[in-house]
Write an enzyme that holds these catalytic residues in place. Structure first.
Site, PDB file in Angstrom:
ATOM      1  N   ARG A   1      17.718  31.333  20.514  1.00 55.37           N
ATOM      2  CA  ARG A   1      16.946  30.220  21.048  1.00 55.37           C
ATOM      3  C   ARG A   1      17.008  30.172  22.572  1.00 55.37           C
ATOM      4  O   ARG A   1      16.163  29.564  23.233  1.00 55.37           O
ATOM      5  CB  ARG A   1      17.454  28.895  20.446  1.00 55.37           C
TER       6      ARG A   1
ATOM      7  N   TYR B   1      -9.509  22.079  26.329  1.00 51.99           N
ATOM      8  CA  TYR B   1      -9.341  22.332  24.900  1.00 51.99           C
ATOM      9  C   TYR B   1      -9.024  21.005  24.215  1.00 51.99           C
ATOM     10  O   TYR B   1      -8.257  20.195  24.715  1.00 51.99           O
ATOM     11  CB  TYR B   1      -8.225  23.351  24.692  1.00 51.99           C
TER      12      TYR B   1
ATOM     13  N   ASP C   1      -5.566  26.401  33.220  1.00 58.98           N
ATOM     14  CA  ASP C   1      -5.596  27.100  31.936  1.00 58.98           C
ATOM     15  C   ASP C   1      -6.532  28.296  32.110  1.00 58.98           C
ATOM     16  O   ASP C   1      -7.741  28.138  32.272  1.00 58.98           O
ATOM     17  CB  ASP C   1      -6.104  26.158  30.842  1.00 58.98           C
TER      18      ASP C   1
ATOM     19  N   LYS D   1      -4.968  34.088  21.965  1.00 59.14           N
ATOM     20  CA  LYS D   1      -6.357  34.491  22.162  1.00 59.14           C
ATOM     21  C   LYS D   1      -6.438  35.922  22.715  1.00 59.14           C
ATOM     22  O   LYS D   1      -6.067  36.872  22.047  1.00 59.14           O
ATOM     23  CB  LYS D   1      -7.053  33.482  23.070  1.00 59.14           C
TER      24      LYS D   1
END
Length: 390
Positions: A63, A117, A182, A207
């Site tokens: 982690r 988005y 972004d 993406k």
């Protein structure tokens, strides 16, 4: 040594040490724990990790960090021209960490420009993370800045209208507040926001960076100071990218320039054809906009949005070859209705004010032959148009 081109760096970044290690493919490290025989030294390293630093050697725990993920981070930082990058389990996890980093600094106010988005819009509007948001326009941006403003957020080209913002002007208007861009739609192949004044670059790596619709992730490229804050948040929230996802995303970067430029070529062709189709009332594509920012993004990108003079659901439901699905940036072409899916969570009036009408469709262009794609689109559009204009 002359700095290599982006195309070359996309292939080699994150892999520079492999030949010296006698390897060709990047290793995949699945370990969740790492042996530690010197507990005292390990405690000091854990303190450094908890402070957001990257001490030498293996991570203490999965982690905290992962060597395979770190390779992907170094590669993205290189391609975006940033000092560092921090990878997360999804694009929304990456945005969440950015907002929490701002909150941790005592700056709960965010300024944002629509459209974004849909889930990003919802996260900001909802205040779920203790932030408040002022939605503004590029022209009114200076008036929206407050002493407690932590970030200015914009997406360019924007999802799904493909509206472009002048990054340099936004950065100047932000008056010292970090500008987060972004860059999911453009990728560093077509646009590098830090070259125009942005401080933070966000990607939904699901993406284009992955590029095959089979891996989920997010990544933030930025300066080292902000990266340390993001790593601190990632450790305690557990939102680190999975090692296999890091491996897949690093592999995806190698073909990123080839895929993006090829898809952009087809998208530009389809945008021109769509603009002349009787069933299409408006086409949103950057290179068709005479007022677009100059010298910022190469070409028009890989997505085309368009409004139809017919039922958009009929178009989506009848199209062949093109997959009706959310997401974007893969090798195959996708089509979706933003008002029903990606931006459904945004209030109607906010969608409309952002230019997202009920007849708008978004096309993510893949690597198929452009004439095959056009035949499929033309057939579906014409059938839907004839139903209302017999």
């Amino acid at each position: 040594m002359t700095r290599q081109t982006l195309d070359t760096r996309a292939v080699h970044s994150g892999r520079e040490d492999l030949a010296a290690r006698g390897l060709h493919a990047a290793p995949l490290d699945f370990s969740t724990v790492y042996p530690a025989y010197d507990t005292g030294s390990e405690a000091a390293r854990l303190d450094a990790f908890a402070a957001g630093e990257l001490p030498e050697g293996r991570p203490v725990y999965g982690r905290v960090g992962n060597p395979t993920v770190a390779r992907f981070e170094r590669a993205v930082a290189d391609l975006e021209g940033c000092a560092a990058a921090v990878a997360f389990s999804s694009g929304m996890a990456a945005l969440t960490a950015c907002l929490l980093a701002s909150v941790a600094q005592g700056r709960r106010h965010i300024v944002a420009i629509r459209p974004l988005y849909g889930t990003s819009d919802h996260l900001l509007t909802s205040g779920l993370l203790g932030t408040t948001v002022t939605w503004t326009t590029p022209e009114a941006l200076p008036d929206a800045i407050r002493p407690d403003t932590g970030l200015v957020i914009a997406e360019t080209p924007a999802n799904p209208t493909l509206a472009e913002h002048d990054i340099a002007r936004l950065a100047e208007a932000a008056t010292g507040v970090p500008l987060l861009v972004d860059n999911t739609f453009a990728t560093p192949v077509l646009q590098r926001p830090v070259e125009h004044g942005a401080a933070v670059v966000l990607h939904s790596a699901t993406k284009f960076l992955g590029g095959h619709g089979d891996v989920m992730g997010g990544v933030v490229a930025c300066g080292e100071e902000f990266a340390r804050a993001l790593r601190q948040i990632r450790i305690v929230t557990g939102a680190i990218l999975h090692p296999f996802a890091g491996y897949m995303l690093l592999r995806g970067l190698a073909t990123l320039p080839v895929r993006v430029r090829r898809a952009a070529e087809s998208a530009a062709d389809l945008a021109q054809r769509l603009a002349a189709h009787p069933a299409v009332t408006r086409v949103c594509y950057p290179s068709l906009n005479p007022d677009r920012p100059s010298g910022q993004m190469e070409g028009g990108g890989c997505l085309v949005s368009f409004e139809v003079a017919a039922d958009p659901h009929v178009v989506v439901g009848s199209v062949e070859l093109i997959t009706p699905a959310v997401s974007l940036g893969g090798v195959d072409t996708l089509i979706q209705h933003p008002a029903s899916l990606t931006h459904r969570i945004v209030a109607d009036e906010d969608r409309w004010s952002g230019g997202i009408g009920d007849r708008l469709l978004r096309l993510s262009v893949g690597l198929e032959d452009v004439d095959d794609l056009w035949r499929a689109l033309d057939r579906s559009l014409s059938q839907a148009y004839e139903e209302v204009h017999p």
